[in-house]
Every structure is written in structure tokens, then in C-alpha cells.
Design a protein around this motif. Structure first.
Motif, PDB file in Angstrom:
ATOM      1  N   ALA A  68       5.413 -11.393   8.707  1.00  0.00           N
ATOM      2  CA  ALA A  68       6.352 -10.175   8.413  1.00  0.00           C
ATOM      3  C   ALA A  68       5.307  -9.130   7.809  1.00  0.00           C
ATOM      4  CB  ALA A  68       7.537 -10.008   7.632  1.00  0.00           C
ATOM      5  N   LEU A  69       4.990  -8.128   8.064  1.00  0.00           N
ATOM      6  CA  LEU A  69       4.170  -6.965   7.283  1.00  0.00           C
ATOM      7  C   LEU A  69       4.844  -5.666   7.245  1.00  0.00           C
ATOM      8  CD1 LEU A  69       0.762  -7.268   9.221  1.00  0.00           C
ATOM      9  CD2 LEU A  69       1.145  -7.725   7.101  1.00  0.00           C
ATOM     10  N   SER A  70       4.569  -5.113   5.936  1.00  0.00           N
ATOM     11  CA  SER A  70       4.992  -3.551   5.834  1.00  0.00           C
ATOM     12  C   SER A  70       4.033  -2.655   6.494  1.00  0.00           C
ATOM     13  CB  SER A  70       5.143  -3.535   4.430  1.00  0.00           C
ATOM     14  OG  SER A  70       3.727  -3.223   3.639  1.00  0.00           O
ATOM     15  N   ARG A  71       4.465  -1.623   6.683  1.00  0.00           N
ATOM     16  CA  ARG A  71       3.629  -0.725   7.388  1.00  0.00           C
ATOM     17  C   ARG A  71       2.441  -0.192   6.715  1.00  0.00           C
ATOM     18  NH1 ARG A  71       6.390   4.019   8.589  1.00  0.00           N
ATOM     19  NH2 ARG A  71       5.031   4.779  10.237  1.00  0.00           N
TER      20      ARG A  71
ATOM     21  N   SER B  81       9.339   0.883   2.244  1.00  0.00           N
ATOM     22  CA  SER B  81       8.286   0.083   2.733  1.00  0.00           C
ATOM     23  C   SER B  81       8.729  -1.196   3.342  1.00  0.00           C
ATOM     24  CB  SER B  81       7.307  -0.045   1.579  1.00  0.00           C
ATOM     25  OG  SER B  81       8.044  -0.381   0.402  1.00  0.00           O
ATOM     26  N   ARG B  82       9.689  -1.105   3.887  1.00  0.00           N
ATOM     27  CA  ARG B  82      10.353  -2.439   4.410  1.00  0.00           C
ATOM     28  C   ARG B  82       9.513  -3.125   5.381  1.00  0.00           C
ATOM     29  NH1 ARG B  82      10.711   0.896   7.496  1.00  0.00           N
ATOM     30  NH2 ARG B  82      11.977   1.353   9.662  1.00  0.00           N
ATOM     31  N   SER B  83       9.270  -4.630   5.452  1.00  0.00           N
ATOM     32  CA  SER B  83       8.494  -5.007   6.479  1.00  0.00           C
ATOM     33  C   SER B  83       9.119  -5.563   7.579  1.00  0.00           C
ATOM     34  CB  SER B  83       7.769  -6.202   5.725  1.00  0.00           C
ATOM     35  OG  SER B  83       8.898  -7.095   5.356  1.00  0.00           O
TER      36      SER B  83
ATOM     37  N   GLN C 292       0.823  -2.087   4.374  1.00  0.00           N
ATOM     38  CA  GLN C 292      -0.180  -3.209   4.432  1.00  0.00           C
ATOM     39  C   GLN C 292      -0.979  -3.077   5.746  1.00  0.00           C
ATOM     40  OE1 GLN C 292       2.908  -6.197   3.894  1.00  0.00           O
ATOM     41  NE2 GLN C 292       0.980  -7.629   3.039  1.00  0.00           N
TER      42      GLN C 292
END
Lengths: 324, 324, 324, 324, 324
Positions: B29-32, B11-13, B34
């Protein structure tokens, strides 16, 4: 439906893996007659999913109460509460843990048949991607060998032929898979039929345009397969371009060899003329010049001079005719 | 929508640039996960716009409340009051000032999402145009070199191969972008969904045929991409024509060389015949003519005469066989 | 419509020829901003008809109250009572007298915009026909030169290359013009919008299927352009066929040359063998036969006999191997 | 309809054959203006059927009260009680007796316009079939000559070129005729308009879907033309296949010739080496071996031995390099 | 329907096999007039199923009360209670026992016309499959012979030509059969008409969308034919790939031969130069060196040294020019 007589008289049973919607999987064997009776679906349709029939075209058939999924290695009959998976190859069985994992995690808002179809489609895409990844590096090696060394050209060609055949087969497979997915996407009726769970619950017929989830599912995997197809076409284009260039290169090289050979032929011819003169004076016949002391040097000089002159002249002529 | 299990466990952003409809831009930066939660849209769809997935097919997906725009380098999720831009390449960020300029100037009659889409489409067209402009002059140089000097043909061919591959790739890209735009234009439903601002305000469903602004927008940029595609096809035709002509030219040249070589072979053969005669008289064997004073000149004259005659005869024969 | 920011900051004016429906023509100059304001149509659409933008795809856009006509050289904005013609080339202006003549003669039952469109379409067809008539005789000359003289083949090839490129361009143009006309014909809505005069008078929306006159107009000129396209394709087929036959002819000729050369090589080789024998007897070494009177004739006869025999034998062998 | 100015100023009259529905035929001449006035149909449409306009695309236009039929040689304007036939070629007139025969026999349940159209379509099919039957035997002769004798290859190629062009033209004609028939079949409105007799009698508009007889008529002849087109394509495939095989055959033959030539070159080279040795001993210089009695035989034997050995060695080398 | 005059004046009768729905089969002969009268269907339609007309396009025509089935060898007119089968080839009659078996087994829920159509379609598929299975092994043998032995290349090519023609024909047949099935599947009206039994019983017109059984029937066999077509295309691709590779291989081989030949020419030329020197010293002219004892060895050594040096030099030069 159409009842069917014994299309194939042998009622031998085929191994089947039954995975129910609660995640329980049983390995069993069923005859096609049993299956058809259970599913109330014609034998003809079952043949699509029958792994014992070689060479099947990819197809996803929506029938009342069941989906017959047969794309590549993945052959399955999907029901609202169960899926019958035909283990054509060992790695097809990897769909089972994937579905079980989804069931375990799932909020169960997604109907069972969609979960299964997604896993099946994902497996098909993975399979196709692997085939492409298998061909590409070998092809690149061969194409690069064309550019670098000219000595092993014949060997490279021998290695290129099976790769070209493989690429054509892979492209054909990708195109038929795309076509099969497109057919599903263009058929509102079929997509509505695929909501097995919903259709079972409700008594009224489903509206033909309520199929967004199924549409998005197929759309998505269609894009992936199309991308792969476009990559394969690109590879084929590279092969074609390389072949075209190699052919012209070989032609140019041949012309260069022939030009050099022509140069040698011209020189050789004038040398032969000179040799003829020496031969004439070598005959055991009386020329009357045998004893004159300077003649040897005059004739020799004349021969060498004429050779030089005629080589120069012919080369100039060939240049004018643009042969050299 | 379809809930999705952890397709990709990590769940890397990813870095995102958020640009709201009032012109404010924030890098974040967002994780997928989120993102999917925020947009209430399946992870599968987000993958289209995810820059960490290599090799995506161009696609513009209309979802409830969001547009997922992924054409070439431009990957964005457009909402009614905000756009999430994924900075795949530094120059993609030039979309931001373009949008901000439009917002500043705009009479705000144009909804935010259309402003953003126009800037994105313009950027895509500019990118494609640059690629085409990058290839064309290099290609022209190589094609011209075919016409002028025949010496550097092999070098020109070596430079032509990568250019042909580039052209094929560019054409493929243009064709898929056209296809993606055409798919939007042929789908009334999707175009109606793209009126994010309108759809948010009104409670009733939008009529499927009220989408003239979006239609004109895509129509317009489609024409530009098609024009570019037609230019690239024209370039490919020129390459093909040049190759075909060069191949026949090389064949003609080869035949001319071979004809000249044939002329030399004929002459060479007759000279060899003459040399044989001189060889015969050069043998240390008694012919009985050794002491006759005129024989030398008779034999020599005979040899030269025969050579001339047989060269003439063979050339006439070859002319009749249309070899020369 | 979509308001548009300054796409192209320079608001330079372009020359325009305004021809009103009473036949009066005025040359003037307008900036694009002025034009867009006057027509209440987005700048983006005007760009289609803007002659300062190079390389436009043919398109006929129907907008509310105006038709933007941009096919080939003819770029015009047609209103119900006026046409704005952009003089891209001097001969485009010949549309003006044609329209004026029609107005003078006309029973005025035909709306102004249809008169203008017919004149524009006729001019486009005339232009395309001229291009085709320009290429064809030159091409026929080159193709005929292939059939007759084989000496100027290289020159003919040099003249063929630009003609092939011209043909490809012409075909591409014809195909895009056909496509543009077809798009009009397949869009009922656009054709209904093109009744500018009618739509102005009536308050109620026009029925989408009342467009027979416009349909017949485009249908008619489409047939002409398709006929031209089919002629161009026929020319291209002739070029292709000629090239294919010339290539095989060159191959056959080459094989014939090589066969004759092989014949010479065989003879040459046997002569060389004979020369070797004479060389052997020409060595200043003692064979012991130097003084025998008949040996000279025996050896000479033997050499000539062997040459004849071995030439005959090799030719028979080559015939059996089907090389000769 | 659209009134039209004098498109073509010359109002010269063209010969017309009028055949009324009672079977009476009159030869007459009409100017296009007269015709247009009589038919209340625009001049532009009449141009389709005008035999003085060269190169017309096949088209069957349904207008109110008339059908304009222009396919191949058959150009006619069909009314409900009369047909105007333009005698482009003498054999077109054979349609007249065919129609008269049908009228005589007919139970008159078939409307006149359908009788005429069937005769016209039959004539078109007959014409096309004759063209195909004309080309095929000549083509077969040429293709067979490729397989049997290799000597007249150049002549066969010269005869093949015009045949290939003819085939391409024929195929193009067949494809455009198919396209024209398909356009009729896909246009319900046009087919409904073609019931001239019915439409005249009834006051109410015809239902768009009542056109089974016309549909079956065109469907039937379309099948025949498609069959012919498929036959022509098969012929073209045979030509292409033969060319491809002949090209490879010529290549293989050339390689075989070159291999044999190589064998000769190797042998020739070793003989030349031997000749050099004899030349060396033939020099008028003192080697000191002049008087030794066995040297002659030793050197001669050595030369012949070396020749044999080096020929064998080089052939082995070439085999290993797979050149021989 | 359209009454038709005597299209073909000869009213000769053709053999027909009548099979009624109770399984009774009678061989008889009917004239086309009788048949048309009995079926109240135009003669033109019957021609489709008439085996005396050569070269028919595959077609399945739905008429009121009858289905005219004409695909490949199988030509039949299907009624609700009877089928008229034209015995074009003996093995077509194998349809009769298949239908009888189905009738015997059948629960009679399937209407007679569907039973017959299924048997006909199955027979067509079997026929096509046999044709494909007939070509494939012979083709594989030829393609393999290309890879292994290079000696019988000409023979392999002679065997390849008819196989390529066969493949093209087979593909064309498969494509037209697919097209014919697709046309049925896309025509709701025709499929509804094909329910002969149902339509006879009910007075009201059948709903156009109630044709699932017929649709599934054709869909199924269409998939099989498409699969076969895709296999044939794959075979053609393999042939094309092999040809392309063989052509380049021949080119490479030719270049290798020419290179070796060039090496020989270079060596040969230097040897000829040496021979010239020996010739010069062999002339019966006074050089003044005749009696010097060491000259012989000096000259001989010089000749051999120069030969070696110049061979080496030229080879280096050729390497630099990348000819060797």
C-alpha cells in the motif's frame, strides 16, 4: 499592436483585484484605457476579459507579456508578477486564497503565471462540475417519475422541459471550454508565449517546442472537462431514450384503449339492434301477435341469442383482421 | 515537473500490486505522496491512475521514465523494471499471471514495458468484449419479442429502456477508448517516450520516428475496439429501425381500428334513426294508424330498408373520401 | 518485431491456397505458428487475415516483405513472389484464375504484388456491388407497395425492417472499407513498403514519395466504393423520406376518420335527444295529451325539426372551431 | 503506369468530339484501347471519363500530360493541345462554342487546358444551378399548399415525397462535387501537374507551389457550388420545419376533435340515462303510478333536470382533470 | 492572372463609393471592365464583390495589391490607399464615418487596409447581432405561449414555422461567416498578402509567418461570431425541446381523454343493456307479468343493480389491463 479608438466611449472603470506574486492582494478599480496602456495590449483583447461585456466565448489568449484568461466566470489578466482578477461573481474570489496558499507552500520552482493558471483552471472545473451535479439529481427524479407513476406524466413533462434546456446549455458550455483548451494545446506558439517569467528573463526567443509543463497542465484539465461532457451527453441520451420509450408506450396504451373501446362498440351495436327490435314491438301498431302468449319469450330469446351470436362473430372477424 | 500542493489533503494510502520485471509480485500500500516522490511525477498525473478518484477518462500518458495507463478498470503505472497495478476490481489481477507467463516464455527481446502494455490492452479489450456480449443476447430477445407477440409490448418496452441506456454507455466507452488510443498513435513524441528500457540505456535522445513496435501494438488493439464499436452501432441501428417500424405499425393498426369503429358508428347511427321511428310510434299519442292491420309491417319493413340503404350509402361515401 | 506467446493455444492449421508468381497454385494447410515463422511477422498481425477469427475490421497492413490484405471476404498474405489466400468462401477462389490470366497476358512490367492487389480489390468491389444490387430491387418493391395499396401496409412494414437492417450493415461495411483504403492512401510509408519486389531488389531504402502506382490503384477503387456508399445513403434517404410521408399520411387519414366520426356523433346525439322525447311520451304515465288527435304529428314534427336544426347548428359551430 | 488486361472485353468504340487548341472540332469514335495507347494512361483511369459506365463519382484526375475531367454530365480528357469531349448529353456540346469563343477572343496568354477547364466548370455549375431552379418552385408550391388548405393534405404529401428524394439526390451531388474540387485544391502535386502546356515546354520539374491560377479557378467555382449546396440545405430545412409543424398541428387538431367528441359523449351518456328512465316507465308492468295525473310532468322534469345537472357536473370534472 | 472574356456581356456600371486613405469619399459609378483593368485582377474575382450578383457566399480573397471583402451586406475592394465600397444597403455606408473617425484619431501606425477591414468586420458583426436580436424576443413569446395557454396552440404553431426557418437561415449565415474567417486564419499566405501597405513598400517577399495583427483581428471577430452562432444553436435547441415536450404532452392528454371516453363507453354500454331490458318489457307482447304489482320494482331494481355491478366489474377489469 493595433491602437484602438474609443470602441466604447464611456471610460467607466471596472473593479479589479490585483494579486501580486508575493501574495499581496489589493482591490482597486481601473478604466479599460488605463489597463490597455499598462499592458500595451489592444482594447479589443481586453474586452475578452471585461466582465461588463455579457456573453463571452471562453478563450485563453497568449499575448506578449500577458495571458488573457476568460473561461466561464473566471476572467483574469495574468502577468509574470501579478494577476488582475475581475470579480464577476463572489465565489471567483476563492481563487485568491488558493493562489496565496500555493505561493506560501511553493518551492517557487513553479513560475507565478502557472500557479495562477492552475488555480483558475481548477476553479473552472469545479464550477462546471457543480453545475452538472446540480442538474443530475433533479433530472433523475423526473426520469424515475416517468417509469413509476403514469398519473403525473404531464407534471413530469413540465418539469423536464427546463431541465433539457439546462442540459443543452451545460453541454454547449463544456464543448466550448474543451474547444478553447484544445486550441491552446494545438498552438505551440501560444504555449511558448505563456512562459511569461522565462520569456522576461531570457533575451533569445523561446524554442516553440519547449512547453511541456503548460501542455501537461491544460491536457490534464481538458481530460476532466471532457469526462464531464461525456457524462452530460450520457444524461441527454438517457432523456432521449426515456422519451422515445414513453412515446411508444403511450401509443401502445392508446391502441389497447381503442381495442377495448372497439369491443364495447361492437357489443353496443348489437344491443342497439336488439333495442330496435324491442322498439318495433313497442310501437302502438297492430302486429297481430299481441295476444299470443309465447311470442314474448320467443322474441326476447331471439334478441338475446342474436346479440350473443353477432358479438361472437364480429370479435372473430376482428381477430382475423388482427384488430383485436 | 510541476510540484503540487496537497490537492487532496488526506494522504491515505491505496493498495498497490507491484510486479517487477523478474516476475515477482508483492501486494503493498502506498500513499500518493510516496508514489509521486518515487516517480518524480506530479500528483496531478497520478490522479489519472488513482482508483479512489471516480469516473476517469481513459488515458495513456507517457512521462519521462514511466507510463501511466488508465483505461477502463485497468489502472497502472508502468516503469522500465516494474509495474504498479491498482486492483480496482478482482479480475484486473488476472493481468499478473498473464505477464508472468509472458516473462517465463519470453526470449526477453521484448522490453518489459511492452509486455505489460500488451497484457493491459488485451485485458481492456476482453473486458469491453464481455460487456458487449452481455448486452447483445438480452437485446435480441427484446427485439424479437417486438416482432412476434403484440401483447407484451409494454413489458418489452420496459425491458428495452435500460438496454438502450447500457448500449449508449458502452458505445461512449468504446469511442473514448478509441480516442485515447488514437491520441497515442498520433503523438510520435509520446510513443518514443514509451520505450522506457531503451531510453534508460541510451544517453542520446531517441529519434521521434523509431516507434514501430509500439505503433503496431496500439494499431492492432485499436482495430479490435473499433470493430466492437461498429458492432455496437449496428445494434443501436437495429433498435432504432425496430422502434421506427413498430411506431408506424402501431399507427397503421390504430387507423384500422378506427376504420372498423367508423363502420360500427355508421351502422349504429342508422339503427338509432330506426329506433327513433319506433319510439315515435311507441308514444302514447294518437297517430290514427293504431288500428290499421298492415301498418306494423309496412313501418317495420321501411325501417329495416332505410337502415340497409343508408349504411350502404354512407359506406360508399366513405370509400370515395378514402376513409374506409 | 514483437515475439508473441501462444495467444491462442490451439495450433490447429487452417487451409491456405498458395499461388506463386509463375501462376502455379497449391492447396495446403498451415498452422499459424508456421506462418508467423515463415513470414517473420508477429502472430498478432496474422490474426487479421485469419479466417477462423470472426468479425474482422477491413485492414491492409504493410509489413516488411509482406502485405496483409483483409477486406470483407478476401483475406490474403501477399509476398513478392507468392500469395497465400485463405478460402473463406468458395467464390473468393475466383481471384486465382483472374491473377493467372493477368500473369499470362502481362508484360510482366507490373510487379506480382500489384497484380494480386488489383485482383483482390476488384473482387472486393464486385462483392460489395452484388450486395447492393441484391438489396435494391427488394427495397424498391416494398417502397412502391407503400405508395400504391394501403391495405398491405403492415405486411410491407414487416418486410421493410430486415431490409433497413441490411442497408445499415451494408453502409457500415462500405464506410469501413473506405476508411481502410483512405488509411493506406494517407500513409506514404505504408505505400512505399508495398513495393515488395522493388524493395527486395534494391538495397537502399525507397523514397517515401515514390508510390504513384499504388496510390492510383487504391484511389481508383476507393472512388468506386465511395460511389456505392453514396448510392446506399441515397436508398436510406428514400426509405426515411417514405417513412416520414407515410407517418404524416396516416395522421391526416386518422384526422379525417375522426372528423367523419365527429359528424356521426353529433347526428347520433341529436337523434338520442329525439329518442328521449319519444321515450317520455312512451311512458305509461298520464300526460293528458293521450287523446288529442294532432299532438302525435306536432310532437313528431317537432322532434325531426329540432334534430335537423341542432345538427346544422353544431356543424356550423365545429366549422367555426375548425374541427370540421 | 500500370498495364491493364482487358477489363471489359468488348472493345466497342464510343463517340468522341475532338476539339483542338486552334478551335477545330471533329466528331469521331474511338475504342478505349486506342485511347489508352494514345494517352499512355491506364484503362482504369479512362473508365472515369467513359460515358458507357453508369454512375460515376465526380473526379478530376491529373495525369502526366492529361487531365481526366468527369463531373456530372461533363466527361472529357484534356490534353495540352486538344480536348476529347464525350457527348453524354446534347447540351454538353455547348461547351465547344464557349471554348471556341474564348480562343477567338483570347490573348492566348491563358493556356488551352485552363480555358477548357474553366468552360467545363462553368457548364457544371450551370447544370447544377438549373437542377436547383427546377426543384425550388415546385417545392414552394407544395409547402405553401400545406399552410393554406387543409383539405388537399394527402395530395400535397404525395407530391412532396418525390421532391424530397430529388432534393436529397441534388444535395448528395453537390456535396460530392464540392468534395472533388476540394481534393484538387488540397493536392499541390495534382494542381502542378495540371499545367500541361508549361510542363511540356520546360524540362525541369515544376515547383509544387506554383499553381495560383488553377487554385483560383477551382476556388471560385467551389464557392459557387457551396453556395448552391447551402441553398439546397436551406430548402431541406424548410421542408423539415414544415413537416414538424404540420405533425404537431395535426396532433392539436386531433385533440380538439377528441375533446368535442368527449363533450358529446358526456351529453349522450346522460341522455341515455334519461332514456333508461323513460324506458322503465314504458314497460308494460304495473308501477302503480299509471293513473296519477302529475307524475308524468314530475318524471319528465326530473329527467331533464338530472341531464342538465350531470352534464354540468361532468364538464366541471373534466375541466379539473384538464381534459376539456 | 487569368484574362477573362465577357462573362456577362452587359458592361453596365454599378455605383461605388470610393474612400481614400486621407478620408475623402466620392460617390461614383464604375463598369466591371474598368474595375478589372484598374485592379489588374480577373473579372471572376470581382464578381464576388459585385452587388448585382445575388446570393454570394461570404469570402475574403487576398489578391496581389487588393483585398476583396464580401461578407453579408458588406462588399468592398480594399487597396492600400483606397477602398471601393459597394452600397448594397443604405446602412452599409455607416462604415464610411467609422473609418473617417479612425483616420482622424489614428496615430497612423495602423495601415489603412487594416483600419478598413476592422470597420467592415465590426459592421458585419453588428448586422448579425441585430438579426439575432430581432428573432429572439419573437421566438420567446411563441415558446412561452406554448407553456401557458393550450387554446391558441394552432396559432402559436403558425407563428413558429417562419421563425424556425429564420433561425435556420441565420445559423447557416453564421456558420458560413465563421468558415470564411477560419479559411483566412488557416492560410498564412493570404494573411501575409493582406499587408498591402507593407508589401508595396518593401521589395522583398514578406515572410509567411509575419501576420500577427491580421490574425488577431480575425481571431477576435471570429470569437464574436462563434458566440452568436452558439446562442442561435441554443435557441434552436430550446425550440426542439419545447416541440418534443409538447408532442408528448399532446399524446398524454389524448390518452387521458380516451380513458375518460372509455369510462363513458363502459357506462353507456351497461345503460344500453338496461334500456334493452326496458325495451323488452315495453313490447306489446304478453309476458304474463303485466298485472303482478311488485314486478315493476323488481325489474327496475334489477336493471339499476346490474348496471352498477357491471360498470364496477369492467372498471376493475380495465384497471387490471392497465387501460384506466
Amino acid at each position: 499592436g493595433l491602437p484602438a479608438g474609443p470602441v466604447n466611449p464611456s471610460s467607466r472603470s471596472v473593479p479589479v483585484l490585483r494579486l501580486s506574486s508575493d501574495g499581496a492582494a489589493i482591490e482597486t478599480a481601473l478604466s479599460r484605457q488605463q489597463l490597455a496602456a499598462e499592458l500595451t495590449c489592444p482594447l479589443r483583447d481586453l474586452r475578452m476579459a471585461d466582465p461588463t461585456f455579457p456573453g463571452q466565448f471562453p478563450s485563453v489568449l497568449a499575448r506578449r507579456g500577458s495571458i488573457i484568461f476568460s473561461v466561464g466566470e473566471v476572467k483574469a489578466v495574468i502577468l509574470s508578477n501579478e494577476v488582475l482578477l475581475f470579480p464577476t461573481k463572489p465565489d471567483v474570489l476563492s481563487i485568491v486564497p488558493a493562489v496565496q496558499e500555493k505561493i506560501r507552500l511553493g518551492i517557487r520552482a513553479v513560475p507565478f503565471e502557472q500557479t495562477v493558471m492552475e488555480c483558475c483552471l481548477k476553479h473552472v472545473c469545479k464550477d462546471l462540475l457543480e453545475s452538472a451535479r446540480n442538474v443530475e439529481p433533479r433530472l433523475r427524479t423526473v426520469l424515475d417519475s416517468f417509469k413509476t407513476s403514469k398519473n403525473s406524466l404531464i407534471k413530469s413533462l413540465h418539469r423536464l422541459l427546463p431541465l433539457k434546456n439546462e442540459l443543452d446549455e451545460l453541454k454547449e458550455t463544456l464543448v466550448t471550454v474543451c474547444k478553447c483548451m484544445n486550441e491552446v494545446l494545438m498552438n505551440d506558439e501560444d504555449m511558448a508565449l505563456m512562459y511569461l517569467t522565462d520569456n522576461e528573463c531570457k533575451s533569445t526567443a523561446r524554442d516553440l517546442h519547449q512547453h511541456q509543463e503548460i501542455e501537461m497542465l491544460f491536457e490534464n484539465y481538458l481530460l476532466q472537462v471532457e469526462l464531464l461532457a461525456s457524462d452530460v451527453i450520457e444524461l441527454q441520451n438517457e432523456v432521449r431514450n426515456t422519451e422515445e420509450i414513453v412515446e411508444i408506450e403511450l401509443d401502445v396504451l392508446r391502441n389497447n384503449i381503442l381495442r377495448f373501446e372497439l369491443l364495447l362498440s361492437i357489443s353496443g351495436f348489437t344491443v342497439a339492434l336488439g333495442a330496435l327490435v324491442t322498439g318495433v314491438f313497442g310501437m302502438n301498431l297492430l302486429s297481430g301477435w299481441e295476444e299470443k302468449p309465447q311470442t314474448f319469450w320467443q322474441v326476447t330469446g331471439g334478441i338475446y341469442g342474436c346479440i350473443m351470436l353477432s358479438i361472437a362473430g364480429t370479435v372473430v372477424l376482428c381477430r382475423r383482421l388482427s384488430l383485436l
